[in-house]
Design a protein around this motif. Sequence first.
Motif, PDB file in Angstrom:
ATOM      1  N   ALA A  17       0.835  -1.207   0.000  1.00  0.00           N
ATOM      2  CA  ALA A  17       0.000   0.000   0.000  1.00  0.00           C
ATOM      3  C   ALA A  17       0.869   1.257   0.000  1.00  0.00           C
ATOM      4  O   ALA A  17       0.598   2.214  -0.732  1.00  0.00           O
ATOM      5  CB  ALA A  17      -0.941  -0.006   1.198  1.00  0.00           C
ATOM      6  N   ARG A  18       1.930   1.264   0.800  1.00  0.00           N
ATOM      7  CA  ARG A  18       2.835   2.428   0.842  1.00  0.00           C
ATOM      8  C   ARG A  18       3.519   2.652  -0.494  1.00  0.00           C
ATOM      9  O   ARG A  18       3.648   3.788  -0.951  1.00  0.00           O
ATOM     10  CB  ARG A  18       3.888   2.243   1.930  1.00  0.00           C
ATOM     11  N   ILE A  19       3.977   1.585  -1.116  1.00  0.00           N
ATOM     12  CA  ILE A  19       4.623   1.704  -2.425  1.00  0.00           C
ATOM     13  C   ILE A  19       3.636   2.280  -3.436  1.00  0.00           C
ATOM     14  O   ILE A  19       3.960   3.198  -4.195  1.00  0.00           O
ATOM     15  CB  ILE A  19       5.175   0.334  -2.892  1.00  0.00           C
ATOM     16  N   GLU A  23       3.623   5.933  -5.554  1.00  0.00           N
ATOM     17  CA  GLU A  23       3.451   6.034  -7.006  1.00  0.00           C
ATOM     18  C   GLU A  23       2.337   7.021  -7.359  1.00  0.00           C
ATOM     19  O   GLU A  23       2.483   7.824  -8.288  1.00  0.00           O
ATOM     20  CB  GLU A  23       3.117   4.663  -7.598  1.00  0.00           C
ATOM     21  N   VAL A  24       1.238   6.974  -6.627  1.00  0.00           N
ATOM     22  CA  VAL A  24       0.108   7.873  -6.882  1.00  0.00           C
ATOM     23  C   VAL A  24       0.511   9.323  -6.623  1.00  0.00           C
ATOM     24  O   VAL A  24       0.212  10.210  -7.412  1.00  0.00           O
ATOM     25  CB  VAL A  24      -1.108   7.480  -6.013  1.00  0.00           C
ATOM     26  N   VAL A  25       1.210   9.553  -5.530  1.00  0.00           N
ATOM     27  CA  VAL A  25       1.617  10.913  -5.167  1.00  0.00           C
ATOM     28  C   VAL A  25       2.731  11.411  -6.092  1.00  0.00           C
ATOM     29  O   VAL A  25       2.751  12.574  -6.480  1.00  0.00           O
ATOM     30  CB  VAL A  25       2.052  10.965  -3.685  1.00  0.00           C
ATOM     31  N   ALA A  26       3.645  10.524  -6.502  1.00  0.00           N
ATOM     32  CA  ALA A  26       4.798  10.918  -7.324  1.00  0.00           C
ATOM     33  C   ALA A  26       4.391  11.449  -8.687  1.00  0.00           C
ATOM     34  O   ALA A  26       5.051  12.336  -9.223  1.00  0.00           O
ATOM     35  CB  ALA A  26       5.755   9.740  -7.490  1.00  0.00           C
ATOM     36  N   ASP A  27       3.313  10.928  -9.239  1.00  0.00           N
ATOM     37  CA  ASP A  27       2.934  11.414 -10.569  1.00  0.00           C
ATOM     38  C   ASP A  27       1.936  12.571 -10.495  1.00  0.00           C
ATOM     39  O   ASP A  27       1.259  12.880 -11.465  1.00  0.00           O
ATOM     40  CB  ASP A  27       2.438  10.279 -11.458  1.00  0.00           C
ATOM     41  N   ASP A  28       1.874  13.210  -9.334  1.00  0.00           N
ATOM     42  CA  ASP A  28       1.074  14.427  -9.118  1.00  0.00           C
ATOM     43  C   ASP A  28      -0.424  14.244  -9.351  1.00  0.00           C
ATOM     44  O   ASP A  28      -1.127  15.213  -9.622  1.00  0.00           O
ATOM     45  CB  ASP A  28       1.590  15.584  -9.993  1.00  0.00           C
ATOM     46  N   ARG A  29      -0.911  13.013  -9.214  1.00  0.00           N
ATOM     47  CA  ARG A  29      -2.348  12.809  -9.356  1.00  0.00           C
ATOM     48  C   ARG A  29      -3.102  13.190  -8.092  1.00  0.00           C
ATOM     49  O   ARG A  29      -4.285  13.479  -8.150  1.00  0.00           O
ATOM     50  CB  ARG A  29      -2.656  11.362  -9.719  1.00  0.00           C
ATOM     51  N   VAL A  32      -1.142  14.278  -1.601  1.00  0.00           N
ATOM     52  CA  VAL A  32      -1.279  13.825  -0.219  1.00  0.00           C
ATOM     53  C   VAL A  32       0.087  13.925   0.455  1.00  0.00           C
ATOM     54  O   VAL A  32       1.101  13.547  -0.126  1.00  0.00           O
ATOM     55  CB  VAL A  32      -1.772  12.364  -0.159  1.00  0.00           C
ATOM     56  N   ASP A  33       0.095  14.432   1.690  1.00  0.00           N
ATOM     57  CA  ASP A  33       1.317  14.447   2.488  1.00  0.00           C
ATOM     58  C   ASP A  33       1.444  13.068   3.135  1.00  0.00           C
ATOM     59  O   ASP A  33       0.824  12.797   4.171  1.00  0.00           O
ATOM     60  CB  ASP A  33       1.244  15.544   3.544  1.00  0.00           C
ATOM     61  N   LEU A  34       2.228  12.178   2.515  1.00  0.00           N
ATOM     62  CA  LEU A  34       2.356  10.816   3.027  1.00  0.00           C
ATOM     63  C   LEU A  34       3.071  10.767   4.368  1.00  0.00           C
ATOM     64  O   LEU A  34       2.942   9.783   5.103  1.00  0.00           O
ATOM     65  CB  LEU A  34       3.061   9.923   2.007  1.00  0.00           C
ATOM     66  N   GLY A  35       3.791  11.820   4.724  1.00  0.00           N
ATOM     67  CA  GLY A  35       4.413  11.895   6.032  1.00  0.00           C
ATOM     68  C   GLY A  35       3.390  12.035   7.153  1.00  0.00           C
ATOM     69  O   GLY A  35       3.690  11.781   8.313  1.00  0.00           O
ATOM     70  N   ALA A  36       2.177  12.435   6.796  1.00  0.00           N
ATOM     71  CA  ALA A  36       1.091  12.588   7.765  1.00  0.00           C
ATOM     72  C   ALA A  36       0.024  11.503   7.573  1.00  0.00           C
ATOM     73  O   ALA A  36      -1.151  11.710   7.865  1.00  0.00           O
ATOM     74  CB  ALA A  36       0.479  13.978   7.654  1.00  0.00           C
ATOM     75  N   TRP A  90      -6.454  12.835   1.552  1.00  0.00           N
ATOM     76  CA  TRP A  90      -6.267  14.145   0.917  1.00  0.00           C
ATOM     77  C   TRP A  90      -7.350  15.128   1.359  1.00  0.00           C
ATOM     78  O   TRP A  90      -7.058  16.266   1.721  1.00  0.00           O
ATOM     79  CB  TRP A  90      -6.266  13.993  -0.605  1.00  0.00           C
ATOM     80  N   GLU A  91      -8.608  14.678   1.348  1.00  0.00           N
ATOM     81  CA  GLU A  91      -9.696  15.555   1.779  1.00  0.00           C
ATOM     82  C   GLU A  91      -9.511  15.975   3.238  1.00  0.00           C
ATOM     83  O   GLU A  91      -9.699  17.146   3.569  1.00  0.00           O
ATOM     84  CB  GLU A  91     -11.058  14.871   1.601  1.00  0.00           C
TER      85      GLU A  91
END
Length: 190
Positions: A17-19, A23-29, A32-36, A90-91
Motif C-alpha cells: 500500500a505504501r509503495i 506512485e500515486v503521489v509521485a505522478d502528481d495525481r 497527499v502528504d504521506l508523512g502525515a 487528501w480531503e
Amino acid sequence: MTDRDELTLADEIVARARIHAREVVADDRLPVDLGAVEWAVSSRARRRAGCCRWDADRDVATIVLARRAYERYDWPAFAGIVRHELVHAWEFQRFGESGHGDRFRERAAALEAPRHCEAFAEPRYVLRCRATGCDWQANRHRASKPVKSPDRYRCGDCGGVYEVEHVESGRTWTDASGYGGAKAALGEKW
C-alpha cells in the motif's frame, strides 16, 4: 532471520500500500502528504475493505486496510481501495473533513478509484421490502436494529415493511419476536 523477524501478511499489505501510495503521489495525481499518513491492517473487518480515520489534534490520517479484502481481491482491485482511501486522506488534510460527495467523486474518478468498494464477504442477513413491486434490499453483516426489529422500520423507497433473512439458514422474520425465535432455533448455527 529468526521467526520473530519474519514478515507477516499485515506487513506485506502495508508495504504494498505504501509503495502504491508513493506512485500515486509521485505522478502528481493526488497531493497527499504521506508523512502525515499512518497505515494499519484490520484482521476483524468484514464489510469495509478500508477506512480512513482523521486525528485532527495531530493532523494525521490513518488508513486501515482489511486483511480479508486483500486476500479476496486481486492486486489491481485492492490498489483501487488504497487510492480510494488516499482520496479520503487528501480531503482530511486539505479540508478537515471527508465524504463521498462531488469533490470525492471527481478525485476518485481521476485516480480510477472506486467510489464505493464491492463487498468482499457474504452478508449474514438480507433486509428486503415486502411490498409488491418494490425490489429494495440491503445486506447486513451484523445484527443491527433493523435486523433485530424490522417492524419498527420502513422501506425508504416505497414505505413498505421489511423482512429479514438469515442467509446461511434461510430463516426469515418480520419482527423482534421472529428474530429471537430464529436465533433460539438456530442455536450454535446462529
